[in-house]
Each structure stands twice: as C-alpha cells, then as structure tokens.
Scaffold this motif. Structure first.
Motif, PDB file in Angstrom:
ATOM      1  N   TRP A  87     -13.903  10.289   9.218  1.00  0.00           N
ATOM      2  CA  TRP A  87     -12.327   9.258   8.671  1.00  0.00           C
ATOM      3  C   TRP A  87     -12.971   8.319   8.928  1.00  0.00           C
ATOM      4  CZ3 TRP A  87     -10.490   6.719  12.959  1.00  0.00           C
ATOM      5  CH2 TRP A  87      -9.090   6.529  12.722  1.00  0.00           C
ATOM      6  N   TYR A  88     -13.696   7.568  10.023  1.00  0.00           N
ATOM      7  CA  TYR A  88     -13.224   5.850  10.188  1.00  0.00           C
ATOM      8  C   TYR A  88     -13.531   5.544   8.445  1.00  0.00           C
ATOM      9  CZ  TYR A  88     -14.546   1.283  11.419  1.00  0.00           C
ATOM     10  OH  TYR A  88     -14.594   0.175  11.985  1.00  0.00           O
ATOM     11  N   TRP A  89     -14.534   5.629   7.555  1.00  0.00           N
ATOM     12  CA  TRP A  89     -14.920   5.655   6.502  1.00  0.00           C
ATOM     13  C   TRP A  89     -13.631   5.476   5.557  1.00  0.00           C
ATOM     14  CZ3 TRP A  89     -15.573   6.946   1.783  1.00  0.00           C
ATOM     15  CH2 TRP A  89     -16.138   5.772   0.799  1.00  0.00           C
ATOM     16  N   LEU A  90     -12.996   7.049   5.852  1.00  0.00           N
ATOM     17  CA  LEU A  90     -11.403   7.296   4.886  1.00  0.00           C
ATOM     18  C   LEU A  90     -10.693   6.237   4.769  1.00  0.00           C
ATOM     19  CD1 LEU A  90     -12.504  11.043   4.089  1.00  0.00           C
ATOM     20  CD2 LEU A  90     -13.296   9.163   2.406  1.00  0.00           C
ATOM     21  N   SER A  91     -10.032   6.136   6.517  1.00  0.00           N
ATOM     22  CA  SER A  91      -9.156   5.474   6.896  1.00  0.00           C
ATOM     23  C   SER A  91      -9.578   4.004   6.573  1.00  0.00           C
ATOM     24  CB  SER A  91      -8.736   6.028   8.471  1.00  0.00           C
ATOM     25  OG  SER A  91      -9.868   5.512   9.093  1.00  0.00           O
ATOM     26  N   TYR A  92     -10.783   3.523   7.100  1.00  0.00           N
ATOM     27  CA  TYR A  92     -11.207   1.813   7.324  1.00  0.00           C
ATOM     28  C   TYR A  92     -10.987   1.509   5.725  1.00  0.00           C
ATOM     29  CZ  TYR A  92     -13.088  -2.973   7.433  1.00  0.00           C
ATOM     30  OH  TYR A  92     -13.072  -3.809   7.755  1.00  0.00           O
ATOM     31  N   TYR A  93     -11.609   1.812   4.427  1.00  0.00           N
ATOM     32  CA  TYR A  93     -10.646   2.296   3.264  1.00  0.00           C
ATOM     33  C   TYR A  93      -9.949   1.827   1.842  1.00  0.00           C
ATOM     34  CZ  TYR A  93     -15.848  -0.260   3.644  1.00  0.00           C
ATOM     35  OH  TYR A  93     -16.729  -1.014   4.105  1.00  0.00           O
ATOM     36  N   ASP A  94      -9.239   3.050   3.422  1.00  0.00           N
ATOM     37  CA  ASP A  94      -7.525   3.199   3.026  1.00  0.00           C
ATOM     38  C   ASP A  94      -8.107   4.498   1.693  1.00  0.00           C
ATOM     39  OD1 ASP A  94      -5.074   3.714   3.223  1.00  0.00           O
ATOM     40  OD2 ASP A  94      -4.618   1.845   1.681  1.00  0.00           O
ATOM     41  N   MET A  95      -8.942   5.032   1.990  1.00  0.00           N
ATOM     42  CA  MET A  95      -8.913   6.447   1.064  1.00  0.00           C
ATOM     43  C   MET A  95      -8.467   7.332   1.034  1.00  0.00           C
ATOM     44  SD  MET A  95     -12.553   5.929  -0.164  1.00  0.00           S
ATOM     45  CE  MET A  95     -13.681   4.553  -0.765  1.00  0.00           C
ATOM     46  N   SER A  96      -6.760   7.925   1.114  1.00  0.00           N
ATOM     47  CA  SER A  96      -5.823   8.251   1.402  1.00  0.00           C
ATOM     48  C   SER A  96      -6.013   9.988   0.705  1.00  0.00           C
ATOM     49  CB  SER A  96      -4.721   7.975   2.086  1.00  0.00           C
ATOM     50  OG  SER A  96      -4.309   8.161   0.578  1.00  0.00           O
ATOM     51  N   MET A  97      -6.596   9.392   0.043  1.00  0.00           N
ATOM     52  CA  MET A  97      -6.081  11.305  -1.151  1.00  0.00           C
ATOM     53  C   MET A  97      -4.826  12.294  -0.679  1.00  0.00           C
ATOM     54  SD  MET A  97     -10.263  12.244  -0.809  1.00  0.00           S
ATOM     55  CE  MET A  97     -10.164  12.125   0.547  1.00  0.00           C
ATOM     56  N   GLY A  98      -3.292  11.319  -0.377  1.00  0.00           N
ATOM     57  CA  GLY A  98      -2.350  11.546  -0.542  1.00  0.00           C
ATOM     58  C   GLY A  98      -2.394  12.575   1.538  1.00  0.00           C
TER      59      GLY A  98
ATOM     60  N   TYR B 268      -5.874   9.882   6.490  1.00  0.00           N
ATOM     61  CA  TYR B 268      -6.974   8.450   6.161  1.00  0.00           C
ATOM     62  C   TYR B 268      -5.962   7.865   5.340  1.00  0.00           C
ATOM     63  CZ  TYR B 268      -9.458  13.606   6.387  1.00  0.00           C
ATOM     64  OH  TYR B 268      -9.649  14.366   6.357  1.00  0.00           O
ATOM     65  N   THR B 269      -5.145   6.896   5.614  1.00  0.00           N
ATOM     66  CA  THR B 269      -4.372   5.560   5.302  1.00  0.00           C
ATOM     67  C   THR B 269      -4.403   4.772   6.371  1.00  0.00           C
ATOM     68  OG1 THR B 269      -2.796   6.603   7.055  1.00  0.00           O
ATOM     69  CG2 THR B 269      -2.369   6.577   4.401  1.00  0.00           C
ATOM     70  N   ARG B 270      -4.311   3.607   5.668  1.00  0.00           N
ATOM     71  CA  ARG B 270      -5.537   2.561   7.377  1.00  0.00           C
ATOM     72  C   ARG B 270      -3.990   2.204   7.275  1.00  0.00           C
ATOM     73  NH1 ARG B 270      -9.314  -1.479   7.629  1.00  0.00           N
ATOM     74  NH2 ARG B 270      -8.784  -2.468   9.013  1.00  0.00           N
TER      75      ARG B 270
END
Length: 110
Positions: A18-29, A33-35
């Motif tokens: 979660w931290y990695w995906l949200s930090y780099y804003d890889m939300s996938m909709g 997972y957004t910044r």
C-alpha cells in the motif's frame, strides 16, 4: 511456526505494498492507492500522535525492523539445536579442508 510467519509477513506485505503504490500514485482507479489518500492517512496519524506526518514512515520502518529481528530471534531460539549442529559440522569441515590443503601443498614442495 508456519502460521506465525504468515500472520507476521502478511500485514507487513500489505502495508509495504500500500505504501509503495500510494507513494508513487499508482491508483489503478482505486482511491485507496492515490497520493491524496497517502498524504491524508499520514496527516491523520500525525495529528493523532502529535508529530509531523513526514516522521511517521521512518518510525514504522524501525518498528518493522525491530519486529523482524524479534521474529527471527524467536525462530533461531526454537531451532537452536539444528543451528548448533550445522555450525559445528561447518567448522569441522572447514578445519579439515584447510589442513588437507596445507599438507597437500607441503608434499609438492621440492
């Protein structure tokens, strides 16, 4: 022991992904997972704890490192007999090889 490791590694994997995906804003909709959500979560935790939000990730990383050390210490304690047998076998094989190599090199001397 297997379930202990699963219940230890599962939350760490979830938090890290979660931290990695949200930090780099890889939300996938997914808003989770957004910044924006990343910053909001750490702002809320910062307000609750009374510390700046940017100091929370290093504190969490230190806690994970300590927990990891504790978990592996418990595993090593439970398997100490196996580890001791492996270590003594390893030391015995290393001392035998070095002695053979030394004798072998001396026998080839002119």
């Amino acid at each position: 022991m297997k379930w202990f490791l699963i219940f230890w590694a599962g939350p760490i994997f979830f938090l890290g992904s979660w931290y990695w995906l949200s930090y780099y804003d890889m939300s996938m909709g997914v808003f989770m997972y957004t910044r924006q959500m990343h910053d909001l979560v750490f702002q809320i935790y910062g307000n609750i704890l009374g510390i700046p939000p940017e100091t929370i990730p290093p504190l969490v990383m230190r806690a994970i490192a300590f927990d990891t050390l504790l978990v592996f210490s418990l595993i090593a304690y439970r398997k100490r007999a196996i580890i001791k047998a492996w270590w003594t076998a390893r030391q015995a094989s290393r001392s035998g090889l070095s002695r053979l190599a030394r004798d072998e090199s001396l026998s080839r001397a002119p």
